[in-house]
Design an enzyme around this catalytic site. Structure first.
Site, mmCIF file in Angstrom:
data_model
loop_
_atom_site.group_PDB
_atom_site.id
_atom_site.type_symbol
_atom_site.label_atom_id
_atom_site.label_comp_id
_atom_site.label_asym_id
_atom_site.label_seq_id
_atom_site.Cartn_x
_atom_site.Cartn_y
_atom_site.Cartn_z
ATOM 1 N N ARG A 22 12.697 -15.850 37.356
ATOM 2 C CA ARG A 22 12.920 -17.299 37.412
ATOM 3 C C ARG A 22 13.205 -17.780 38.830
ATOM 4 N NH1 ARG A 22 17.601 -18.503 33.667
ATOM 5 N NH2 ARG A 22 18.256 -16.534 34.553
ATOM 6 N N ASN A 40 14.275 -18.481 30.605
ATOM 7 C CA ASN A 40 14.125 -17.283 29.783
ATOM 8 C C ASN A 40 14.078 -17.687 28.322
ATOM 9 O OD1 ASN A 40 14.192 -15.470 31.916
ATOM 10 N ND2 ASN A 40 16.363 -15.042 31.714
#
Length: 94
Positions: A22, A40
């Site tokens: 990320r 996520n």
């Protein structure tokens, strides 16, 4: 001529959690001048919403296929979006 705008949702599968995916994706999206977010998912995948110039979105999708060092992307599902709402930058959603 300005590049046409595009919005997609990309779902990335494989070893993509616990490898800084990320944070890496936010940096890459910012570099490409994209807006959106990354998060996520409970099943171990990562979802990214990308909006911006068509060419930049296409380039970012290719970067998502590679991922950061330590990631092993097995598949990406990309869905084109008709309309969207994005933040004023690119965010990591917890």
């Amino acid at each position: 001529m300005k590049d046409r705008k595009r919005a997609v949702q990309a779902r990335i599968y494989g070893k993509v959690q616990g490898v800084g995916y990320r944070i890496w994706a936010r940096g890459e999206a910012t570099r490409f001048g994209l807006l959106g977010w990354v998060r996520n998912e409970r099943d171990g995948s990562v979802t990214a919403w990308l909006t911006g110039a068509d060419a930049a979105v296409a380039d970012m999708i290719e970067r998502l296929r590679q991922g950061p060092l330590g990631a092993a992307v097995s598949r990406i599902d990309v869905e084109e979006l008709e309309s969207w709402t994005t933040p004023g930058d690119f965010k990591i959603i917890a």
